[in-house]
Design a protein around this motif. Structure first.
Motif, PDB file in Angstrom:
ATOM      1  N   LYS A   1      -0.586   0.789   6.238  1.00 43.35           N
ATOM      2  CA  LYS A   1      -0.042   0.656   7.587  1.00 43.35           C
ATOM      3  C   LYS A   1      -1.038   1.143   8.633  1.00 43.35           C
ATOM      4  CE  LYS A   1       4.801   1.164   6.170  1.00 43.35           C
ATOM      5  NZ  LYS A   1       6.025   2.024   6.254  1.00 43.35           N
ATOM      6  N   THR A   2      -1.823   2.168   8.285  1.00 40.56           N
ATOM      7  CA  THR A   2      -2.820   2.693   9.218  1.00 40.56           C
ATOM      8  C   THR A   2      -4.240   2.286   8.835  1.00 40.56           C
ATOM      9  OG1 THR A   2      -2.868   4.764   7.961  1.00 40.56           O
ATOM     10  CG2 THR A   2      -1.405   4.674   9.875  1.00 40.56           C
ATOM     11  N   ARG A   3      -4.409   1.818   7.584  1.00 41.12           N
ATOM     12  CA  ARG A   3      -5.722   1.367   7.120  1.00 41.12           C
ATOM     13  C   ARG A   3      -5.572  -0.004   6.464  1.00 41.12           C
ATOM     14  NH1 ARG A   3      -9.028   6.738   5.121  1.00 41.12           N
ATOM     15  NH2 ARG A   3      -7.937   8.244   6.436  1.00 41.12           N
ATOM     16  N   PRO A   4      -5.407  -1.049   7.283  1.00 42.90           N
ATOM     17  CA  PRO A   4      -5.116  -2.385   6.767  1.00 42.90           C
ATOM     18  C   PRO A   4      -6.214  -2.966   5.873  1.00 42.90           C
ATOM     19  CG  PRO A   4      -5.620  -2.450   9.117  1.00 42.90           C
ATOM     20  CD  PRO A   4      -5.452  -1.018   8.755  1.00 42.90           C
ATOM     21  N   ASP A   5      -7.439  -2.431   5.988  1.00 47.38           N
ATOM     22  CA  ASP A   5      -8.540  -2.948   5.171  1.00 47.38           C
ATOM     23  C   ASP A   5      -8.708  -2.132   3.883  1.00 47.38           C
ATOM     24  OD1 ASP A   5      -9.284  -0.641   6.456  1.00 47.38           O
ATOM     25  OD2 ASP A   5     -11.354  -1.285   6.859  1.00 47.38           O
ATOM     26  N   LEU A   6      -7.684  -1.359   3.515  1.00 43.87           N
ATOM     27  CA  LEU A   6      -7.744  -0.485   2.341  1.00 43.87           C
ATOM     28  C   LEU A   6      -8.001  -1.268   1.057  1.00 43.87           C
ATOM     29  CD1 LEU A   6      -7.206   2.425   1.187  1.00 43.87           C
ATOM     30  CD2 LEU A   6      -4.839   1.669   0.838  1.00 43.87           C
ATOM     31  N   ARG A   7      -8.960  -0.768   0.272  1.00 41.79           N
ATOM     32  CA  ARG A   7      -9.209  -1.332  -1.062  1.00 41.79           C
ATOM     33  C   ARG A   7      -8.501  -0.442  -2.074  1.00 41.79           C
ATOM     34  NH1 ARG A   7     -14.073  -1.996   1.757  1.00 41.79           N
ATOM     35  NH2 ARG A   7     -14.923  -4.112   1.728  1.00 41.79           N
ATOM     36  N   VAL A   8      -7.827  -1.061  -3.048  1.00 35.84           N
ATOM     37  CA  VAL A   8      -7.002  -0.303  -3.989  1.00 35.84           C
ATOM     38  C   VAL A   8      -7.264  -0.753  -5.426  1.00 35.84           C
ATOM     39  CG1 VAL A   8      -4.659   0.381  -4.637  1.00 35.84           C
ATOM     40  CG2 VAL A   8      -5.180  -0.154  -2.244  1.00 35.84           C
ATOM     41  N   VAL A   9      -7.352   0.230  -6.333  1.00 27.60           N
ATOM     42  CA  VAL A   9      -7.336  -0.040  -7.766  1.00 27.60           C
ATOM     43  C   VAL A   9      -6.186   0.764  -8.358  1.00 27.60           C
ATOM     44  CG1 VAL A   9      -8.519   0.266  -9.977  1.00 27.60           C
ATOM     45  CG2 VAL A   9      -9.802  -0.522  -7.976  1.00 27.60           C
ATOM     46  N   TYR A  10      -5.282   0.062  -9.045  1.00 27.84           N
ATOM     47  CA  TYR A  10      -4.168   0.726  -9.715  1.00 27.84           C
ATOM     48  C   TYR A  10      -4.528   0.983 -11.170  1.00 27.84           C
ATOM     49  CZ  TYR A  10      -1.463  -0.999  -5.713  1.00 27.84           C
ATOM     50  OH  TYR A  10      -1.013  -1.283  -4.449  1.00 27.84           O
ATOM     51  N   THR A  11      -3.931   2.034 -11.737  1.00 29.41           N
ATOM     52  CA  THR A  11      -4.117   2.288 -13.158  1.00 29.41           C
ATOM     53  C   THR A  11      -2.771   2.665 -13.752  1.00 29.41           C
ATOM     54  OG1 THR A  11      -5.313   3.602 -14.819  1.00 29.41           O
ATOM     55  CG2 THR A  11      -4.737   4.706 -12.767  1.00 29.41           C
ATOM     56  N   SER A  12      -2.527   2.235 -14.977  1.00 32.73           N
ATOM     57  CA  SER A  12      -1.238   2.513 -15.609  1.00 32.73           C
ATOM     58  C   SER A  12      -1.355   2.379 -17.112  1.00 32.73           C
ATOM     59  CB  SER A  12      -0.169   1.550 -15.076  1.00 32.73           C
ATOM     60  OG  SER A  12       1.069   1.799 -15.705  1.00 32.73           O
ATOM     61  N   GLY A  13      -0.554   3.177 -17.817  1.00 35.17           N
ATOM     62  CA  GLY A  13      -0.481   3.054 -19.265  1.00 35.17           C
ATOM     63  C   GLY A  13       0.717   2.241 -19.676  1.00 35.17           C
ATOM     64  N   TYR A  14       1.423   1.686 -18.717  1.00 36.98           N
ATOM     65  CA  TYR A  14       2.666   0.981 -19.022  1.00 36.98           C
ATOM     66  C   TYR A  14       2.842  -0.176 -18.055  1.00 36.98           C
ATOM     67  CZ  TYR A  14       7.613   0.376 -20.214  1.00 36.98           C
ATOM     68  OH  TYR A  14       8.810  -0.129 -20.633  1.00 36.98           O
ATOM     69  N   THR A  15       3.219  -1.330 -18.555  1.00 34.38           N
ATOM     70  CA  THR A  15       3.442  -2.500 -17.719  1.00 34.38           C
ATOM     71  C   THR A  15       4.799  -2.380 -17.048  1.00 34.38           C
ATOM     72  OG1 THR A  15       2.130  -3.877 -19.178  1.00 34.38           O
ATOM     73  CG2 THR A  15       3.624  -5.002 -17.701  1.00 34.38           C
ATOM     74  N   GLU A  16       4.835  -2.313 -15.758  1.00 40.16           N
ATOM     75  CA  GLU A  16       6.098  -2.158 -15.051  1.00 40.16           C
ATOM     76  C   GLU A  16       6.156  -3.051 -13.817  1.00 40.16           C
ATOM     77  OE1 GLU A  16       4.863  -0.899 -12.190  1.00 40.16           O
ATOM     78  OE2 GLU A  16       3.110  -0.693 -13.437  1.00 40.16           O
TER      79      GLU A  16
END
Length: 210
Positions: A160-175
């Motif tokens: 919302k305040t950083r619209p150009d945010l780059r994100v990598v998600y990590t997870s041990g479970y598919t949800e």
């Protein structure tokens, strides 16, 4: 092939033995464990058409036996293969991970790759860092975390305040926060646990170069 792992720990109470392979089941209390370790082992064994058994006695320890079928094809032997170069960088990455051991591992790997890091144990801590105005180039966040916001909701809030945010998600479970009907949402980068340093380096660079 049988692989047996034994310890001399405190053992597991009998009433918990039937649940130790359940995803997200943990006896460590809020914020101290994901409950994904043994469920990931169970999933790997079953995907390999194997079998796993656990035996534990309180006050004496635990033994886990993993039965795996032998391979049906000869192992490939590579000759003169040059390992791919692991590319790092100097950007700043905000790491959000509630499991301290996992967080320490990620931070160590990112530092060895040359990155600068900020760290938070949950979404609330991450938002507090964002509120200070500290600059960072990438949000690296676990999906399932204790607290009011999961990783996807955290990323949406920061965006919302950083619209150009780059994100990598990590997870041990598919949800369902990330995956819908077996597919990743468009533009989402997900690194499945457990992962190697080369996997981490590759997806970080992919996100930062996008």
């Amino acid at each position: 092939v049988l692989i047996a792992v034994s310890d001399t720990g405190t053992g597991i109470p009998a009433n918990m033995l039937t649940r130790v392979f359940d995803p997200f089941f943990t006896s460590k209390g809020p914020g101290k464990g994901t409950g994904l370790g043994l469920s990931m082992v169970y999933g790997f064994i079953k995907q390999s058409t194997g079998h796993i058994k656990i035996y534990s006695e309180e006050g004496h320890g635990t033994t886990i036996k993993m039965y795996l079928p032998p391979g049906k094809t000869a192992a490939a032997v590579g000759e003169g293969v040059t390992p791919s170069t692991i590319e790092g960088g100097h950007e700043t990455i905000l790491v959000v991970e509630d499991d301290r051991l996992v967080r320490d591992y990620v931070l160590a790997q990112l530092h060895s790759l040359g990155y600068v890091t900020l760290q938070a144990a949950n979404a609330a801590e991450a938002l507090a860092i964002v509120a200070t105005g500290k600059a960072f180039d990438l949000l690296f966040t676990d999906v399932i975390m204790p607290g009011k916001l999961n990783g996807r909701q955290l990323a949406d809030e920061v965006s919302k305040t950083r619209p150009d945010l780059r994100v990598v998600y990590t997870s041990g479970y598919t949800e369902n926060a990330i995956i819908h009907h077996g597919r990743l949402d468009s533009g989402v980068l997900l690194l499945a646990k457990p992962y190697r340093k080369s996997d981490l380096a590759r997806i970080i660079r992919k996100a930062l170069n996008s």
